[in-house]
Design an enzyme around this catalytic site. Structure first.
Site, PDB file in Angstrom:
ATOM      1  CD  GLU A 178      -2.798   1.141   2.454  1.00  0.00           C
ATOM      2  OE1 GLU A 178      -2.747   0.232   3.307  1.00  0.00           O
ATOM      3  OE2 GLU A 178      -3.492   2.165   2.565  1.00  0.00           O
ATOM      4  NE  ARG A 236       3.074  -8.608  10.231  1.00  0.00           N
ATOM      5  CZ  ARG A 236       3.008  -7.473   9.500  1.00  0.00           C
ATOM      6  NH1 ARG A 236       3.868  -6.507   9.663  1.00  0.00           N
ATOM      7  NH2 ARG A 236       2.049  -7.304   8.628  1.00  0.00           N
ATOM      8  CE  LYS A 259       3.142   0.090   4.946  1.00  0.00           C
ATOM      9  NZ  LYS A 259       2.640  -0.036   3.573  1.00  0.00           N
TER      10      LYS A 259
END
Ligand code: ATP
Ligand code: MG
Length: 560
Positions: free
Chosen positions: A34, A259, A269
């Site tokens: 994104e 992850r 982020k």
């Protein structure tokens, strides 16, 4: 050296699919960021995994921006992400896609679901929806709008698209099962009304698809075979499959992996954005940031990041990787390829009293002991030199073998010197060390083999260049930066000493002309790289990429 064939649970799945010919022998992966921030080392893991699989199976790899949320997305992020993926060797050829380019198709597919009676326009607001969703142990309640007719739904949905309703007034929801044990299947939202400007679509849309609705369609349209994502999407897989099955379109296989989490590092982020916005770092590419842009600027190589991702592999279970493993990978790569140089970070003047004034001679220095082809270079030796303050003690502690009054050391690639006396300033600080040298102790001479207990680095005072060096340390002092005291957050664990600027380092003359991005090993000191942003021609600024050894582990041990 032949590369060992990789094996992990994802490759096992792909191998099985190839055996059963599930995708006619095709392997096609994607990386779907994104564009709401810069990429970090966790994303690097995903890029290396997805593009590595495509490469190893002669398949294809797409870069696709998942730009379905207009509010936080920006062109700056798109540009940085493209640069970072390329730098890591993610070869998407000409396949750079934007989810927003599929908005028209997604809309038509939503109309299909409505027509099938599988989606409806709902007037509940976010709070009402939350209250009727149920819990892990209790079923949800059906929306009072669930049984609207197909015709009414089609009409309302087109009016939503046409901008007749304000933000939040209506949603489009899939009609699945409010009693499903999987909450994601309890009539999930497919579209929200958001009157906002989109970085590519401008004002063409005021309804935006949710991740779950959009992502499978994107994968399907691009004929992705294996849609690899992180574990938090495991519970979303039934929904991913439900949408594609109901639409009757091509269905990729979603596969989840753990992850990457790194000690002493935040990898979200949202948190990285706070570090930038609140001025704790100089930007997304601050060399202390765990972003790909920050690492690149600091002097990490793409090869070492890829190697790190290979070492850690992929797993099904969440864990935290020790950041020293990343540093180890960087060191391994730089050790093989870095040109050596002598640089004195905290200069102390040395005068060789028995060396002729005004004379200069050359010493032969090895460029890279790890690489025979790297050759040698000449470094000038003269009567006045700089050594590091660390390499001299007026009163040596026990087991200190470097320079001190009456003691001898070897100057690397040059002579053995002996400290005869010191010069002090009014405050009693040593400002100069006066030495004599053994003229027979240089390489090729009679006394070349004479042993002394230490060898130190140096530069000739008259020839050295003055440069700025930036020493970086961990950005956080806690192994898990999120572990903060009551009422405080990760920012309370910032390391106040993560950046130390050393203004007047004395370095070999050749370093004065070092170009942006060039990397060196400063002998006995660490790996350094020319900062691409703040350097000017002839005025390089050096970033410390990584120390020579894992000094942090030692410091920690001492504290225990
Ligand atoms: P963050 O949690 O840092 O905000 P994100 O998951 O929201 O990241 P996306 O842009 O959606 O960021 O991520 C793009 C891809 O990168 C996704 O497929 C995601 O699974 C993967 N990814 C993100 N963070 C990690 C990580 N720490 N380790 C491995 N893969 C990751
Ligand atoms: Mg995400």
């Amino acid at each position: 050296m032949e590369e060992k064939e990789k094996s992990d649970f994802i490759r096992d799945i792909i191998n099985d699919d190839l055996k059963t010919n599930k995708y006619q022998g095709r392997v096609h992966t994607r990386f779907p960021p994104e564009p709401n921030g810069y990429l970090h080392i966790g994303h690097a893991k995903s890029i290396c995994l997805n593009s590595g699989i495509a490469r190893d199976y002669n398949g294809k790899f797409n870069l696709r921006f998942d730009d379905t949320n207009p509010s936080k997305e920006e062109q700056e992020y798109v540009d940085s992400i493209v640069e970072d993926v390329r730098w890591l060797g993610g070869d998407f050829e000409d396949r750079l896609y934007f989810a927003s380019d599929y908005f028209g198709t997604m809309y038509e597919l939503a109309v299909q679901l409505i027509t099938k009676g599988k989606a409806f326009v709902c007037d509940l607001n976010a709070e009402e929806m939350r209250l009727t969703r149920g819990t892990l142990t209790e079923p949800g309640k059906e929306s009072p709008y669930r049984n609207r007719s197909v015709a009414e739904n089609l009409d309302l949905f087109s009016r939503m698209k046409n901008g007749e309703f304000p933000n939040g007034a209506k949603t489009l929801r899939a009609k699945i099962d409010m009693a499903s044990p999987n909450i994601n299947l309890r009539d999930p939202v497919m579209y929200r009304i958001v009157h906002e400007h989109h970085h590519r679509q401008k004002d063409a849309w005021c309804i935006y698809p949710t991740y779950d609705w959009a992502h499978g369609i994107e994968d399907s349209l691009e004929r992705i075979t294996h849609s690899i994502c992180t574990l938090e999407f495991e519970n979303h897989r039934p929904l991913y499959d439900w949408y594609l099955e109901e639409l009757g379109v091509y269905r990729p296989q979603q596969i989840e992996f753990a992850r990457l989490n790194l000690s002493y590092t935040v990898l979200s982020k949202r948190k990285l954005l706070r570090l930038v916005n609140e001025g704790h770092v100089s930007g997304w590419d601050d060399p202390r940031m765990p972003t790909i842009a920050g690492f690149r600027r600091r002097g990490y190589t793409a090869a070492s990041i890829k190697n790190f991702c290979d070492i850690i592999g992929v797993a099904k279970r969440d864990s935290t990787i020790d950041v020293t493993l990343l540093e180890y990978s960087i060191r391994e790569d730089l050790n093989k390829h870095s040109q050596r140089a002598m640089a004195v970070l905290n200069p102390l003047r040395v005068v060789i009293t028995n060396y002729p004034e005004g004379a200069t001679e050359e010493c032969t220095a090895v460029n890279n002991p790890e690489d025979e082809n790297a050759g040698t270079r000449q470094v000038p030796f003269a009567r006045e030199l700089f050594i590091d303050q660390d390499d001299f003690r007026e009163v040596p502690p026990p087991k200190y073998f470097r320079l001190s009054p009456g003691m001898e050391v070897r100057l690397k690639y040059a002579y053995i010197i002996k400290c005869e006396s010191v010069v002090k300033d009014a405050q009693g600080n040593v400002t100069e060390v006066r030495c004599t040298y053994d003229p027979e102790s240089k390489s090729g001479m009679a006394g070349a083999g004479r042993k002394v207990k230490a060898t130190i680095h140096w530069v000739s005072a008259a020839h050295a260049k003055d440069v700025e060096v930036r020493l970086y340390d961990r950005l956080f002092v806690k192994e898990n930066p999120d572990e903060a005291e009551e009422g405080k957050d990760f920012l309370s664990n910032l390391n106040p000493d993560s950046l130390q600027v050393v203004k007047h380092c004395k370095v070999e003359a050749m370093l004065g002309n070092a170009a942006a991005g060039e990397g060196y090993q400063f002998e006995r000191t660490g790996y350094f790289s020319v900062d691409p942003k703040d350097s000017r021609p002839g005025v390089p600024v050096f970033n410390r990429v990584v120390t020579l050894k894992d000094t942090w582990a030692k410091i920690e041990q001492r504290h225990r």
